[in-house]
Design a protein around this motif. Structure first.
Motif, PDB file in Angstrom:
ATOM      1  N   GLN A   1       0.877  -1.172   0.000  1.00  0.00           N
ATOM      2  CA  GLN A   1       0.000   0.000   0.000  1.00  0.00           C
ATOM      3  C   GLN A   1       0.904   1.209   0.000  1.00  0.00           C
ATOM      4  O   GLN A   1       2.018   1.173   0.533  1.00  0.00           O
ATOM      5  CB  GLN A   1      -0.821   0.041   1.294  1.00  0.00           C
ATOM      6  N   MET A   2       0.427   2.273  -0.548  1.00  0.00           N
ATOM      7  CA  MET A   2       1.232   3.488  -0.522  1.00  0.00           C
ATOM      8  C   MET A   2       0.279   4.667  -0.401  1.00  0.00           C
ATOM      9  O   MET A   2      -0.604   4.847  -1.239  1.00  0.00           O
ATOM     10  CB  MET A   2       2.049   3.577  -1.805  1.00  0.00           C
ATOM     11  N   VAL A   3       0.428   5.388   0.671  1.00  0.00           N
ATOM     12  CA  VAL A   3      -0.439   6.556   0.851  1.00  0.00           C
ATOM     13  C   VAL A   3       0.431   7.771   1.147  1.00  0.00           C
ATOM     14  O   VAL A   3       1.597   7.639   1.521  1.00  0.00           O
ATOM     15  CB  VAL A   3      -1.443   6.373   2.024  1.00  0.00           C
ATOM     16  N   GLU A   4      -0.150   8.925   0.943  1.00  0.00           N
ATOM     17  CA  GLU A   4       0.544  10.123   1.398  1.00  0.00           C
ATOM     18  C   GLU A   4      -0.392  10.876   2.324  1.00  0.00           C
ATOM     19  O   GLU A   4      -1.624  10.775   2.203  1.00  0.00           O
ATOM     20  CB  GLU A   4       0.988  10.990   0.229  1.00  0.00           C
ATOM     21  N   ILE A   5       0.210  11.554   3.241  1.00  0.00           N
ATOM     22  CA  ILE A   5      -0.611  12.372   4.141  1.00  0.00           C
ATOM     23  C   ILE A   5      -0.248  13.818   3.839  1.00  0.00           C
ATOM     24  O   ILE A   5       0.894  14.233   4.048  1.00  0.00           O
ATOM     25  CB  ILE A   5      -0.343  12.017   5.610  1.00  0.00           C
ATOM     26  N   TYR A   6      -1.179  14.493   3.269  1.00  0.00           N
ATOM     27  CA  TYR A   6      -0.926  15.859   2.839  1.00  0.00           C
ATOM     28  C   TYR A   6      -1.990  16.757   3.466  1.00  0.00           C
ATOM     29  O   TYR A   6      -3.192  16.506   3.308  1.00  0.00           O
ATOM     30  CB  TYR A   6      -0.998  15.941   1.308  1.00  0.00           C
TER      31      TYR A   6
ATOM     32  N   MET B   1       3.871  17.300  -4.786  1.00  0.00           N
ATOM     33  CA  MET B   1       5.140  18.025  -4.724  1.00  0.00           C
ATOM     34  C   MET B   1       4.818  19.522  -4.810  1.00  0.00           C
ATOM     35  O   MET B   1       3.910  19.943  -5.490  1.00  0.00           O
ATOM     36  CB  MET B   1       6.031  17.677  -5.925  1.00  0.00           C
ATOM     37  N   ALA B   2       5.634  20.281  -4.160  1.00  0.00           N
ATOM     38  CA  ALA B   2       5.499  21.724  -4.327  1.00  0.00           C
ATOM     39  C   ALA B   2       6.851  22.366  -4.062  1.00  0.00           C
ATOM     40  O   ALA B   2       7.604  21.894  -3.215  1.00  0.00           O
ATOM     41  CB  ALA B   2       4.454  22.274  -3.362  1.00  0.00           C
ATOM     42  N   ALA B   3       7.149  23.383  -4.811  1.00  0.00           N
ATOM     43  CA  ALA B   3       8.476  23.994  -4.666  1.00  0.00           C
ATOM     44  C   ALA B   3       8.551  24.913  -3.457  1.00  0.00           C
ATOM     45  O   ALA B   3       7.607  25.589  -3.116  1.00  0.00           O
ATOM     46  CB  ALA B   3       8.763  24.799  -5.913  1.00  0.00           C
ATOM     47  N   THR B   4       9.670  24.886  -2.791  1.00  0.00           N
ATOM     48  CA  THR B   4       9.930  25.858  -1.724  1.00  0.00           C
ATOM     49  C   THR B   4      11.305  26.432  -2.018  1.00  0.00           C
ATOM     50  O   THR B   4      12.017  25.956  -2.899  1.00  0.00           O
ATOM     51  CB  THR B   4       9.948  25.219  -0.322  1.00  0.00           C
ATOM     52  N   ALA B   5      11.670  27.402  -1.240  1.00  0.00           N
ATOM     53  CA  ALA B   5      12.973  28.024  -1.460  1.00  0.00           C
ATOM     54  C   ALA B   5      14.107  27.068  -1.134  1.00  0.00           C
ATOM     55  O   ALA B   5      15.230  27.242  -1.582  1.00  0.00           O
ATOM     56  CB  ALA B   5      13.082  29.265  -0.609  1.00  0.00           C
ATOM     57  N   LEU B   6      13.840  26.041  -0.333  1.00  0.00           N
ATOM     58  CA  LEU B   6      14.923  25.156   0.098  1.00  0.00           C
ATOM     59  C   LEU B   6      15.189  24.000  -0.854  1.00  0.00           C
ATOM     60  O   LEU B   6      16.304  23.588  -1.022  1.00  0.00           O
ATOM     61  CB  LEU B   6      14.611  24.591   1.493  1.00  0.00           C
ATOM     62  N   ASN B   7      14.187  23.481  -1.437  1.00  0.00           N
ATOM     63  CA  ASN B   7      14.390  22.299  -2.272  1.00  0.00           C
ATOM     64  C   ASN B   7      13.360  22.320  -3.389  1.00  0.00           C
ATOM     65  O   ASN B   7      12.164  22.312  -3.150  1.00  0.00           O
ATOM     66  CB  ASN B   7      14.209  21.033  -1.418  1.00  0.00           C
ATOM     67  N   GLU B   8      13.849  22.372  -4.607  1.00  0.00           N
ATOM     68  CA  GLU B   8      12.932  22.563  -5.723  1.00  0.00           C
ATOM     69  C   GLU B   8      11.925  21.427  -5.852  1.00  0.00           C
ATOM     70  O   GLU B   8      10.842  21.630  -6.360  1.00  0.00           O
ATOM     71  CB  GLU B   8      13.720  22.716  -7.013  1.00  0.00           C
ATOM     72  N   ARG B   9      12.283  20.195  -5.426  1.00  0.00           N
ATOM     73  CA  ARG B   9      11.285  19.131  -5.508  1.00  0.00           C
ATOM     74  C   ARG B   9      10.905  18.647  -4.111  1.00  0.00           C
ATOM     75  O   ARG B   9      10.721  17.476  -3.854  1.00  0.00           O
ATOM     76  CB  ARG B   9      11.776  17.974  -6.375  1.00  0.00           C
ATOM     77  N   SER B  10      10.832  19.632  -3.286  1.00  0.00           N
ATOM     78  CA  SER B  10      10.546  19.305  -1.883  1.00  0.00           C
ATOM     79  C   SER B  10       9.186  18.624  -1.735  1.00  0.00           C
ATOM     80  O   SER B  10       8.196  19.067  -2.274  1.00  0.00           O
ATOM     81  CB  SER B  10      10.561  20.596  -1.093  1.00  0.00           C
ATOM     82  N   SER B  11       9.160  17.542  -0.999  1.00  0.00           N
ATOM     83  CA  SER B  11       7.887  16.861  -0.773  1.00  0.00           C
ATOM     84  C   SER B  11       7.248  17.487   0.445  1.00  0.00           C
ATOM     85  O   SER B  11       7.864  17.551   1.489  1.00  0.00           O
ATOM     86  CB  SER B  11       8.140  15.384  -0.518  1.00  0.00           C
ATOM     87  N   ARG B  12       6.052  17.901   0.222  1.00  0.00           N
ATOM     88  CA  ARG B  12       5.365  18.544   1.341  1.00  0.00           C
ATOM     89  C   ARG B  12       4.370  17.584   1.978  1.00  0.00           C
ATOM     90  O   ARG B  12       3.402  18.002   2.592  1.00  0.00           O
ATOM     91  CB  ARG B  12       4.640  19.824   0.864  1.00  0.00           C
ATOM     92  N   SER B  13       4.577  16.349   1.751  1.00  0.00           N
ATOM     93  CA  SER B  13       3.665  15.359   2.341  1.00  0.00           C
ATOM     94  C   SER B  13       4.481  14.227   2.954  1.00  0.00           C
ATOM     95  O   SER B  13       5.652  14.057   2.609  1.00  0.00           O
ATOM     96  CB  SER B  13       2.759  14.793   1.251  1.00  0.00           C
ATOM     97  N   HIS B  14       3.842  13.501   3.853  1.00  0.00           N
ATOM     98  CA  HIS B  14       4.478  12.286   4.382  1.00  0.00           C
ATOM     99  C   HIS B  14       4.095  11.152   3.439  1.00  0.00           C
ATOM    100  O   HIS B  14       2.922  11.039   3.067  1.00  0.00           O
ATOM    101  CB  HIS B  14       3.939  11.914   5.761  1.00  0.00           C
ATOM    102  N   SER B  15       5.074  10.373   3.064  1.00  0.00           N
ATOM    103  CA  SER B  15       4.694   9.226   2.238  1.00  0.00           C
ATOM    104  C   SER B  15       4.877   7.954   3.068  1.00  0.00           C
ATOM    105  O   SER B  15       5.881   7.799   3.772  1.00  0.00           O
ATOM    106  CB  SER B  15       5.549   9.209   0.976  1.00  0.00           C
ATOM    107  N   VAL B  16       3.876   7.080   3.017  1.00  0.00           N
ATOM    108  CA  VAL B  16       3.943   5.851   3.813  1.00  0.00           C
ATOM    109  C   VAL B  16       3.767   4.643   2.887  1.00  0.00           C
ATOM    110  O   VAL B  16       2.715   4.454   2.292  1.00  0.00           O
ATOM    111  CB  VAL B  16       2.829   5.812   4.902  1.00  0.00           C
ATOM    112  N   VAL B  17       4.838   3.891   2.747  1.00  0.00           N
ATOM    113  CA  VAL B  17       4.745   2.636   1.994  1.00  0.00           C
ATOM    114  C   VAL B  17       4.527   1.538   3.039  1.00  0.00           C
ATOM    115  O   VAL B  17       5.301   1.439   3.990  1.00  0.00           O
ATOM    116  CB  VAL B  17       6.043   2.357   1.211  1.00  0.00           C
TER     117      VAL B  17
END
Ligand code: ATP
Length: 679
Positions: free
Chosen positions: A304-309, A349-365
């Motif tokens: 299973q793979m979910v993200e918590i956003y 995904m959403a860009a922030t000043a710190l990391n262009e491909r920064s993940s703004r969600s928790h991913s749970v495999v």
């Protein structure tokens, strides 16, 4: 004429005289010669006579000898004849004996031939039965060899795991990993002063003088920037393998944005096998071991793979609008690669000043393993949560506003909730505040109970990130001091399973009867609703079998009393939803946790007609779900007094939230939902 005749006569007389002389001379010569011959003849006769006499004498002697020999021979012949006669008699006797003996032997041979034929038959039969037996033995031997090979492998592995369990007994393991400077960052100053052999880490802030500039931390292990993915995995491999023995395990990657969480858990984009992160390696390993154990265990592995956003749980493996977290059976590593890649593509995904491909969600495999011991029918269920947490950076440094600020607040709230849960577990608190965030709800089984937990603390070595680094390290140090107790395997043998199923079906029957009684009572006393609620409270008391449902929650209470039934996403995001996991249900399997999400929808539809009275329903549900005031106060104190926050920045963020809304004890809202007044 006369004369001439006379002359002729004279000449004839002369000639005749001459011839007579000649004949006389010849006669004399012949006489001499005859004399000589006669003498020679007489000599010869004498000689021959003498010789004949000698020969006669000799022949006489020889005749005597021959006669003697003849007599001798005759004697011998007689003797031999006598001997031969006796021998003949003897041979005749013998022949007779032999004849009888041969006859006897022939008879015996015939008998032997018959006996040999029957023995041959017997031998063939025995040989056949031996062959059958031999094949049977060969088969059992092969099975035994396979079993023993597997047995030794399993025993060796178990021994190793046993040691790991002993080692793991107690604390959450914390492994710190420092990522290297990235291309383009070369020449930057590093905060990492020294990495010790035994998990010590010295960080340095060159802008501070003296002691203040140095800080020492200690973890189970610290990986320097050069550590390979394989080296990291080899240390956590035993923990992952224990999932096949029915353990629940959880691995987090925690750290600021861009510190390498995704790199450790998944690997870089388009990773080669060498660059594979924990996710791929773990599944690869699980397949491999399940193969080596195939003669002993039948395993099923699901993913299973979910993200918590923003406090919403979203299935990453299903593009359908279906809200349930889909379970995907996986049979090979390539299945896994495909699925995880699909999940990653879907990850927000959403860009922030710190990391262009920064993940703004928790991913749970989540990997679910169900194994059945083919000999004993013992079944075991293990699960592995592989969590790539969202970045824990400070809001001010991320230079975010609006939506990004909301995202950051959600992230920090859930990380704080994670800290609270871990702290409550370490305190052996009777109340574990799992429901304070979706993250802790999803991970409930792998955090408490008897799971093994490991945290990767990811660091960016850049001096510019010093404040983030130390706050991350402080959080990690507190986590590493948390004792969870010994891990336990989820094994269940066939009998227990059958009994559990029987109990469950009996409970279902009782529940149906209860409902019928309830319905009949309502028909009987339509107005006395209040009384009915009290009576229902009684029914749900400790003596009621309903209280004994797995996890302490009867299935019909796992519903969104106030929700709109739109399913997992909305259920997860809506604070007005009453569905939550009871804090007592830490024994539920992760599969069950997800099943609860699945079941949210249906009971919502059923709740109204089934109960009829919204107010009563609320009070009952909130009681069953453990929303009692006292407990909720504990929850709050657990959060605020834990001393285990997700770092000063998270605390600060929480404070800013509190100051705007004020910290109040939990309260039940109109619709009966417990509200966390902090957020
Ligand atoms: N150990 C490492 N070796 C080489 N490169 C690394 C390592 N760790 C991280 N990186 C690189 O650093 C960058 C950031 O890493 P990554 O995306 O994993 O960070 P993150 O913590 O997951 O960020 P976010 O919180 O935004 O998801 C990536 O380009 C990644 O490939």
């Amino acid at each position: 004429m006369e004369e001439e005749k006379k002359k002729h006569e004279e000449q004839d007389v002369i000639r005749l005289v001459k011839e007579n002389d000649q004949i006389n001379r010849e006669k004399l010569a012949l006489k001499q010669e005859l004399e000589l011959a006669r003498k020679a003849y007489e000599d010869c006769c004498v000689k021959m006579e003498t010789k004949a006499k000698g020969a006669e004498q000799e022949l006489e002697v020889r005749l005597k000898d021959v006669m003697h020999l003849l007599t001798e021979s005759r004697k011998r012949v007689n003797e031999l004849e006598a001997y031969s006669e006796s021998k003949n008699l003897h041979w005749n006797k013998k022949e007779h004996i032999y004849q009888r003996f041969t006859e006897f032997q022939l008879g015996a041979l015939q008998e032997l031939r018959l006996a040999s034929q029957s023995i041959k038959q017997d031998i063939l039969e025995t040989q056949k039965s031996y062959l059958d037996e031999f094949h049977r033995l060969e088969k059992s031997y092969k099975t035994l060899v396979d079993a023993s090979e597997n047995y030794y492998a399993v025993v060796a592995e178990n021994r190793k795991l046993h040691n790991e369990v002993q080692e793991l007994k107690g604390n959450i393991r914390v492994y710190c990993r420092i990522r290297p400077f990235l291309p383009g960052q070369m020449g930057k100053e590093s905060t990492i002063e020294h990495i010790g052999e035994n998990g010590e880490l010295n960080v340095l802030n060159s802008s501070k003088q003296g002691k203040d500039g140095h800080q020492l931390f200690k973890f189970n292990k610290v990986y320097g920037p050069d550590t390979t993915q394989a080296e990291v995995y080899s240390d956590i491999q035993p923990l992952i393998r224990s999932v096949l023995d029915g353990y629940n395990a959880c691995i987090f990657a925690y750290g600021q944005t861009g510190s390498g969480k995704t790199y450790t858990m998944t690997g870089p984009d388009g990773a080669s096998e060498e660059e594979w992160g924990v996710n791929y390696r773990a599944l690869n390993d699980l397949f491999h071991i399940s193969q080596t154990r195939r003669k002993i265990f039948a395993y099923e592995i699901e993913l299973q793979m979910v993200e918590i956003y923003n406090e919403q749980v979203r299935d990453l493996l299903s593009s359908d609008a279906v809200p349930d977290a889909s379970l995907h059976p996986v049979k090979s590593t390539s299945d896994v690669v495909d699925l995880i890649e699909l999940g990653l593509r879907n990850r927000a995904m959403a860009a922030t000043a710190l990391n262009e491909r920064s993940s703004r969600s928790h991913s749970v495999v989540t990997i679910h393993v169900h194994g059945i011991d083919m000999k004993t029918s013992t079944s075991l269920r293990g699960s592995l949560h592989l969590v790539d947490l969202a970045g824990s950076e400070r809001v001010d440094r991320s230079e975010v506003t609006g939506d990004r600020l909301k995202e950051a607040q959600h992230i920090n709230k859930s990380l704080a909730a994670l800290g609270d849960v871990i702290f409550a577990l370490s305190q052996k608190s009777p109340h574990i505040p799992y429901r304070n965030s979706k993250l802790t709800q999803v991970l409930q089984n792998s955090l408490g109970g008897h799971a093994k937990t490991l945290m990767f603390v990811q660091l960016n070595p850049d001096l510019h990130s010093y404040a983030e680094t130390t706050s991350t390290l402080k959080f990690a140090e507190r986590v590493s001091g948390v004792e969870l107790g010994a891990a336990q395997s989820n094994k269940q043998n066939r009998e227990i399973k059958d009994l559990m199923e029987q109990v469950a079906s009996l409970k279902d029957i009782i529940a149906k009867k209860d409902e019928e009684i309830e319905r009949l009572q309502l028909l009987k006393e339509p107005k006395s609703v209040h009384q009915h609620v009290n009576s229902e409270k009684h029914v749900y008391g400790s003596s009621s079998p309903r209280k004994n449902f797995i996890g302490g929650i009867p299935p019909q209470t796992l519903k969104l009393s106030g929700g709109n039934g739109s399913g997992l996403t909305e259920a997860a995001s809506d604070h007005h939803n009453c569905l939550d996991y009871s804090d007592k249900d830490s024994e539920l399997s992760p599969r069950q946790s997800f099943d609860m999400f699945k079941h949210q929808k249906e009971p919502v539809r059923q709740s109204k007609p089934a109960r009829g009275n919204r107010g009563r329903n609320i009070s009952v549900d909130s009681e069953i779900l453990g929303f009692g005031d006292t407990e909720n106060k504990d929850t709050l104190s657990g959060i605020s007094c834990s001393g285990l926050s997700a770092g000063p920045d998270i605390d600060r963020l929480a404070e800013s939230n509190h100051s705007s809304k004020g910290v109040k004890p939990l309260e039940n809202t109109d619709n009966g939902c417990a509200k966390f007044s902090r957020f």
